[in-house]
Design a protein around this motif. Structure first.
Motif, short mmCIF file in Angstrom:
data_model
loop_
_atom_site.label_atom_id
_atom_site.label_comp_id
_atom_site.label_asym_id
_atom_site.label_seq_id
_atom_site.Cartn_x
_atom_site.Cartn_y
_atom_site.Cartn_z
N VAL A 1 -3.47 4.72 -0.79
CA VAL A 1 -4.22 5.48 0.21
C VAL A 1 -4.07 6.95 -0.17
O VAL A 1 -2.97 7.50 -0.14
N ALA A 2 -5.18 7.56 -0.58
CA ALA A 2 -5.17 8.98 -0.96
C ALA A 2 -5.63 9.78 0.23
O ALA A 2 -6.76 9.64 0.69
N GLU A 3 -4.74 10.62 0.75
CA GLU A 3 -5.01 11.32 2.01
C GLU A 3 -5.15 12.82 1.84
O GLU A 3 -4.24 13.50 1.36
N GLY A 4 -6.32 13.32 2.22
CA GLY A 4 -6.54 14.76 2.23
C GLY A 4 -5.90 15.39 3.46
O GLY A 4 -5.61 14.71 4.44
N PHE A 5 -5.71 16.71 3.41
CA PHE A 5 -4.98 17.33 4.52
C PHE A 5 -5.85 17.60 5.74
O PHE A 5 -5.41 18.19 6.71
N GLU A 6 -7.07 17.06 5.74
CA GLU A 6 -7.86 17.02 6.97
C GLU A 6 -7.25 16.05 7.97
O GLU A 6 -7.58 16.08 9.16
N ALA A 7 -6.37 15.19 7.49
CA ALA A 7 -5.82 14.10 8.30
C ALA A 7 -4.87 14.61 9.38
O ALA A 7 -4.34 15.73 9.31
N ASN B 1 1.50 15.99 6.89
CA ASN B 1 0.64 16.10 5.71
C ASN B 1 1.41 16.64 4.52
O ASN B 1 2.50 17.21 4.67
N SER B 2 0.83 16.48 3.35
CA SER B 2 1.43 17.04 2.13
C SER B 2 1.33 18.56 2.14
O SER B 2 0.33 19.13 2.57
N ASN B 3 2.37 19.21 1.64
CA ASN B 3 2.35 20.67 1.52
C ASN B 3 1.33 21.13 0.48
O ASN B 3 0.98 22.31 0.43
N LEU B 4 0.82 20.21 -0.34
CA LEU B 4 -0.16 20.58 -1.36
C LEU B 4 -1.52 20.91 -0.75
O LEU B 4 -2.31 21.64 -1.34
N GLU B 5 -1.81 20.34 0.41
CA GLU B 5 -3.02 20.66 1.18
C GLU B 5 -4.31 20.48 0.37
O GLU B 5 -5.22 21.31 0.41
N ILE C 1 0.86 -1.18 0.00
CA ILE C 1 0.00 0.00 0.00
C ILE C 1 0.90 1.23 0.00
O ILE C 1 1.89 1.27 0.74
N THR C 2 0.57 2.21 -0.81
CA THR C 2 1.37 3.43 -0.86
C THR C 2 0.49 4.64 -0.58
O THR C 2 -0.61 4.76 -1.13
N LEU C 3 0.96 5.53 0.28
CA LEU C 3 0.24 6.76 0.60
C LEU C 3 0.55 7.84 -0.43
O LEU C 3 1.72 8.08 -0.75
N VAL C 4 -0.50 8.49 -0.97
CA VAL C 4 -0.31 9.54 -1.97
C VAL C 4 -1.17 10.76 -1.62
O VAL C 4 -2.14 10.64 -0.88
N ALA C 5 -0.79 11.91 -2.19
CA ALA C 5 -1.51 13.14 -1.86
C ALA C 5 -1.83 13.99 -3.08
O ALA C 5 -2.24 15.14 -2.95
N SER C 6 -1.63 13.42 -4.28
CA SER C 6 -1.97 14.14 -5.51
C SER C 6 -2.11 13.14 -6.64
O SER C 6 -1.68 11.98 -6.52
N VAL C 7 -2.68 13.58 -7.74
CA VAL C 7 -2.84 12.71 -8.91
C VAL C 7 -1.47 12.27 -9.44
O VAL C 7 -1.27 11.10 -9.76
N LYS C 8 -0.53 13.20 -9.49
CA LYS C 8 0.82 12.87 -9.98
C LYS C 8 1.46 11.79 -9.11
O LYS C 8 2.05 10.83 -9.62
N HIS C 9 1.35 11.95 -7.78
CA HIS C 9 1.91 10.94 -6.86
C HIS C 9 1.25 9.59 -7.09
O HIS C 9 1.91 8.55 -7.09
N ALA C 10 -0.07 9.61 -7.27
CA ALA C 10 -0.83 8.37 -7.46
C ALA C 10 -0.39 7.64 -8.72
O ALA C 10 -0.19 6.41 -8.71
N GLN C 11 -0.24 8.37 -9.80
CA GLN C 11 0.16 7.75 -11.06
C GLN C 11 1.57 7.17 -10.99
O GLN C 11 1.84 6.09 -11.51
N LYS C 12 2.46 7.87 -10.31
CA LYS C 12 3.83 7.38 -10.15
C LYS C 12 3.86 6.12 -9.28
O LYS C 12 4.60 5.18 -9.55
N ALA C 13 3.04 6.11 -8.22
CA ALA C 13 2.99 4.96 -7.32
C ALA C 13 2.42 3.74 -8.04
O ALA C 13 2.90 2.62 -7.88
N GLU C 14 1.39 3.97 -8.85
CA GLU C 14 0.81 2.87 -9.62
C GLU C 14 1.84 2.31 -10.60
O GLU C 14 2.00 1.09 -10.74
N LYS C 15 2.54 3.19 -11.28
CA LYS C 15 3.57 2.77 -12.24
C LYS C 15 4.68 1.98 -11.54
O LYS C 15 5.24 1.04 -12.11
#
Length: 323
Positions: A135-141, A145-149, A114-128
């Motif tokens: 696990v896609a985590e919003g900054f409510e967590a 947290n990711s600086n992308l918020e 399982i890989t934690l991601v915080a953006s579409v770009k991160h998600a695509q790289k992790a899938e590749k």
């Protein structure tokens, strides 16, 4: 069958977050025994400490569990990878760093990743890179947290539309409504951290649990923005003072020292609100009880089903009226 449940061999698509050095084998066991996926978070713990927790879990349950390795947080990444392989840990979650170098080795040893991601770009790289689940985590967590918020509600549908692997929603989820919403956004399940803190099985200081129980909607705060190290914590004397010092010109090195896992333990385990901090997600404002883990998970599943059925009926009636 739900993809996440099938891949992880669990009954319910509910995963426990890592929680760093305050991670508890007892909580992980309770979550797995209740049908979810319990998790040991490595944080900055020694390899020996993590191994002790793994051994404890394997003695107490035959069910699947996970070990979370925060790549750029722990000083022992390579050793921990070796450790999970040695003990044949069934699932490993990788966060806070580039997972690509480790995924092939884990796969070669039959470990689901399982890989934690915080953006579409991160998600695509992790899938590749070969991640089995994201696990896609919003900054409510809570916590780091990711600086992308990006928020959970906007992040999940964008990520699920951009990848083929199953996506778990995290950040701001703590009840059946959150689980139902995650499904509607395209996720295959949820990950929760803060909500599992406020359970009977989690061995943190009672002050921590009571703070969560009494929290309002504005009880959390972000520290570290000025330094590029975003972290969500529960308001207390220590966090307020740290926030003040941050604006006075705190260096990155000083900030890292003042947000070390030792001080996390001081707040969460010792209950020292003046000399330690406690992580908390915005979901704290939704917490109104401290149930057993089994009761929490089963109630979430019942609630989610009820809300989804009722919402479908309401939508059907609206569509019928229009017709």
């Amino acid at each position: 069958m739900n993809q996440v449940c099938k891949l992880l061999t669990i009954n319910y698509p509910i995963i426990q977050g890592g929680m760093g050095n305050i991670s508890s084998a007892e909580l992980a066991i309770a979550v797995s025994e209740a049908g979810g996926l319990g998790t040991i978070g490595c944080g900055t713990s020694s390899v020996e400490e993590v191994e002790s927790k793994i051994r404890h879990i394997k003695k107490r349950t035959d069910l699947n569990f996970s070990v979370n390795i925060a790549i750029n947080v722990t000083p022992h990444t390579e050793e921990l990878i070796e450790l999970v392989i040695k003990h044949q840990v069934p699932v490993v979650s990788l966060s806070a760093g580039n997972p690509a170098p480790y995924i092939p080795l884990l796969h070669d040893n039959g470990i689901t990743v399982i890989t934690l991601v915080a953006s579409v770009k991160h998600a695509q790289k992790a899938e590749k890179a070969g991640a089995d689940i994201l696990v896609a985590e919003g900054f409510e967590a809570a916590g780091i947290n990711s600086n992308l918020e990006l928020t959970t509600f906007t992040l999940i549908p964008q990520i699920t539309a951009s990848v083929k692997v199953p996506v778990i929603a995290a950040g701001g989820i703590g009840d059946g409504k959150g689980l139902a919403a995650a499904f509607m956004l395209g996720a295959s399940g949820v990950q929760m951290g803060t909500r599992f803190i406020a359970t009977k099985e989690m061995p943190v200081h009672d002050t921590y649990k009571q703070r969560l129980l009494n929290a309002t909607d504005t009880e959390t705060m972000i520290i570290g923005r000025q330094i590029g190290r975003v972290r969500r914590v529960l308001k207390n004397d220590y966090a307020e003072e740290l926030f003040k010092r941050e604006w006075e010109g705190l260096t990155l090195e000083q900030y890292n020292e003042l947000t070390s896992e030792t001080l996390h333990v001081k707040g969460a385990i010792d209950g020292d609100m003046k000399n330690g901090f406690i992580n908390s997600g915005q979901v704290s404002g939704l917490i109104s009880d401290i149930p057993a883990v089994k009761d929490l998970i089963e109630e979430m599943m019942r609630e989610a089903r009820g809300y989804m059925i009722n919402s479908l009926k309401e939508l059907d009636s609206l569509c019928d009226e229009k017709d």
